[in-house]
Design a protein around this motif. Structure first.
Motif, PDB file in Angstrom:
ATOM      1  N   THR A  95     -50.108 -48.402  57.370  1.00  0.00           N
ATOM      2  CA  THR A  95     -50.044 -49.210  58.579  1.00  0.00           C
ATOM      3  C   THR A  95     -49.444 -48.355  59.684  1.00  0.00           C
ATOM      4  O   THR A  95     -48.869 -47.288  59.417  1.00  0.00           O
ATOM      5  CB  THR A  95     -49.167 -50.464  58.386  1.00  0.00           C
ATOM      6  OG1 THR A  95     -47.811 -50.029  58.178  1.00  0.00           O
ATOM      7  CG2 THR A  95     -49.630 -51.297  57.188  1.00  0.00           C
ATOM      8  N   ARG A 140     -45.791 -55.989  56.092  1.00  0.00           N
ATOM      9  CA  ARG A 140     -46.522 -55.797  57.345  1.00  0.00           C
ATOM     10  C   ARG A 140     -47.990 -55.508  57.050  1.00  0.00           C
ATOM     11  O   ARG A 140     -48.325 -54.788  56.131  1.00  0.00           O
ATOM     12  CB  ARG A 140     -45.933 -54.622  58.152  1.00  0.00           C
ATOM     13  CG  ARG A 140     -44.462 -54.772  58.469  1.00  0.00           C
ATOM     14  CD  ARG A 140     -44.219 -56.004  59.304  1.00  0.00           C
ATOM     15  NE  ARG A 140     -42.818 -56.121  59.613  1.00  0.00           N
ATOM     16  CZ  ARG A 140     -42.306 -55.950  60.825  1.00  0.00           C
ATOM     17  NH1 ARG A 140     -43.079 -55.660  61.826  1.00  0.00           N
ATOM     18  NH2 ARG A 140     -41.021 -56.092  61.021  1.00  0.00           N
ATOM     19  N   ARG A 141     -48.870 -56.018  57.899  1.00  0.00           N
ATOM     20  CA  ARG A 141     -50.305 -55.787  57.760  1.00  0.00           C
ATOM     21  C   ARG A 141     -50.752 -54.809  58.832  1.00  0.00           C
ATOM     22  O   ARG A 141     -50.070 -54.603  59.833  1.00  0.00           O
ATOM     23  CB  ARG A 141     -51.102 -57.086  57.921  1.00  0.00           C
ATOM     24  CG  ARG A 141     -50.656 -58.168  56.957  1.00  0.00           C
ATOM     25  CD  ARG A 141     -50.947 -57.823  55.515  1.00  0.00           C
ATOM     26  NE  ARG A 141     -52.375 -57.643  55.302  1.00  0.00           N
ATOM     27  CZ  ARG A 141     -52.891 -57.166  54.172  1.00  0.00           C
ATOM     28  NH1 ARG A 141     -52.101 -56.810  53.171  1.00  0.00           N
ATOM     29  NH2 ARG A 141     -54.202 -57.053  54.051  1.00  0.00           N
ATOM     30  N   PHE A 142     -51.941 -54.223  58.652  1.00  0.00           N
ATOM     31  CA  PHE A 142     -52.444 -53.207  59.577  1.00  0.00           C
ATOM     32  C   PHE A 142     -52.517 -53.730  61.003  1.00  0.00           C
ATOM     33  O   PHE A 142     -52.140 -53.062  61.952  1.00  0.00           O
ATOM     34  CB  PHE A 142     -53.846 -52.753  59.132  1.00  0.00           C
ATOM     35  CG  PHE A 142     -54.520 -51.850  60.122  1.00  0.00           C
ATOM     36  CD1 PHE A 142     -54.078 -50.548  60.284  1.00  0.00           C
ATOM     37  CD2 PHE A 142     -55.568 -52.295  60.912  1.00  0.00           C
ATOM     38  CE1 PHE A 142     -54.682 -49.723  61.198  1.00  0.00           C
ATOM     39  CE2 PHE A 142     -56.167 -51.475  61.827  1.00  0.00           C
ATOM     40  CZ  PHE A 142     -55.727 -50.180  61.965  1.00  0.00           C
ATOM     41  N   HIS A 190     -40.804 -51.988  56.334  1.00  0.00           N
ATOM     42  CA  HIS A 190     -42.237 -52.239  56.533  1.00  0.00           C
ATOM     43  C   HIS A 190     -42.828 -53.168  55.488  1.00  0.00           C
ATOM     44  O   HIS A 190     -44.045 -53.325  55.402  1.00  0.00           O
ATOM     45  CB  HIS A 190     -43.040 -50.939  56.622  1.00  0.00           C
ATOM     46  CG  HIS A 190     -42.933 -50.056  55.403  1.00  0.00           C
ATOM     47  ND1 HIS A 190     -43.316 -50.464  54.152  1.00  0.00           N
ATOM     48  CD2 HIS A 190     -42.512 -48.776  55.268  1.00  0.00           C
ATOM     49  CE1 HIS A 190     -43.120 -49.459  53.290  1.00  0.00           C
ATOM     50  NE2 HIS A 190     -42.638 -48.436  53.946  1.00  0.00           N
ATOM     51  N   LEU A 209     -56.910 -46.443  56.561  1.00  0.00           N
ATOM     52  CA  LEU A 209     -56.190 -47.682  56.220  1.00  0.00           C
ATOM     53  C   LEU A 209     -55.286 -47.521  55.004  1.00  0.00           C
ATOM     54  O   LEU A 209     -54.957 -48.502  54.332  1.00  0.00           O
ATOM     55  CB  LEU A 209     -57.170 -48.852  55.992  1.00  0.00           C
ATOM     56  CG  LEU A 209     -58.162 -49.132  57.122  1.00  0.00           C
ATOM     57  CD1 LEU A 209     -59.004 -50.363  56.791  1.00  0.00           C
ATOM     58  CD2 LEU A 209     -57.439 -49.318  58.450  1.00  0.00           C
TER      59      LEU A 209
END
Length: 289
Positions: free
Chosen positions: A229, A13-15, A10, A226
């Motif tokens: 992710t 990786r962004r939300f 992961h 938040l």
């Protein structure tokens, strides 16, 4: 070693990255075997019968139009959503269908249908209690006593999330190797019930959906705040499965399909919650092919 594996999967990786798959996730109207609390599951596929998809604003909110026909729920109610952003997301689901409408790829539509029809006839308090009840069997609160490598993996990956939740909400959660699970203090339940009460009914439908996918209220809270992710939350919910796969191997197509489906459902539910909680209205936009 196992911690490094998860981090590599992961890293960077962004939300919003996993959310891009949300509009092609799964489930539509009828009883769902995967999530028994929801009364809708996918109907049979059917041939696409419309050319253009658009949204319009009505008295009750934003409506979806398939050519000149207004979309309706399984109970024949007018399909109306509270925000323009959510309407655009649902319209995109319908617009992305090809020659055949695959209802099981339309999680957002199904969540809206569930919110509009409320087939299980539950009120806000019942939705909140159902979500908080998952604390009794929360995935990341149950620990193994052996093998040592899995014990260490659970400690390294799950403990920081529990510690974050305890600090964020000023509660005690803990973990246990007992089959009975950890003893959750009454105050913890009260605080989390109060927190969830700040969400509206639509968002709560989405939260319960995500909790059911991950089998974890703690991971779901991390998603909503938040802190995690979608990809991180899914991998953490499948920590033991991933450990066993790394050790013994897997049936690749089956594992990949299951993993992608879980990511898609979790992403769709998370997006749904955020769009239902969004107060701002995006610029009006007509979607056409």
């Amino acid at each position: 070693m196992w911690r490094s594996i998860l981090r590599l999967r992961h890293a960077g990786r962004r939300f919003l990255n996993p959310l891009r798959g949300a509009l092609t996730a799964s489930v539509g109207p009828g009883p769902n075997r995967l999530t028994p609390a929801r009364a809708y599951a996918p109907p049979t596929e059917r041939k696409r019968f419309y050319q253009n998809v658009s949204i319009t604003q009505g008295e009750g909110g934003f409506e979806i139009n398939l050519d000149h026909r207004k979309l309706k729920t399984p109970q024949a109610k007018l399909f109306t959503v509270p925000s323009e952003a959510l309407a655009i997301a649902v319209a995109t689901e319908w617009d992305s269908q090809q020659d055949t409408i695959k209802f099981y790829t339309m999680h957002l539509t199904t969540l809206c249908n569930t919110s509009l029809d409320n087939p299980t006839q539950r009120n806000k308090d019942q939705l909140i209690r159902a979500a908080v009840k998952f604390l009794d069997t929360d995935t990341i609160c149950y620990r193994v006593e052996e093998p040592a490598t899995l014990v260490e993996l659970q400690k390294n990956e799950w403990d920081p999330i529990i510690e974050w939740a305890e600090k964020r909400y000023d509660v005690e959660i803990g973990s246990s190797t007992s089959i009975m699970g950890p003893s959750i203090p009454a105050r913890t339940r009260e605080v989390l019930v109060s927190h969830l009460a700040s969400y509206n009914m639509w968002a709560l439908q989405g939260i319960e959906f995500v909790v059911t996918q991950l089998k974890s209220l703690v991971l779901t809270l991390g998603l909503m705040d938040l802190r995690l992710t979608v990809e991180q939350a899914v991998l953490l919910s499948r920590l033991e499965e991933e450990y066993q796969i790394q050790k013994w191997g897997n049936i690749e197509w089956a594992h990949d399909y299951e993993l992608q489906e879980l990511r898609a459902r979790t992403a769709a539910g998370t997006l749904f919650v955020h769009l239902c909680s969004e107060s701002a209205t995006v610029k009006h936009k007509l979607l056409q092919q």
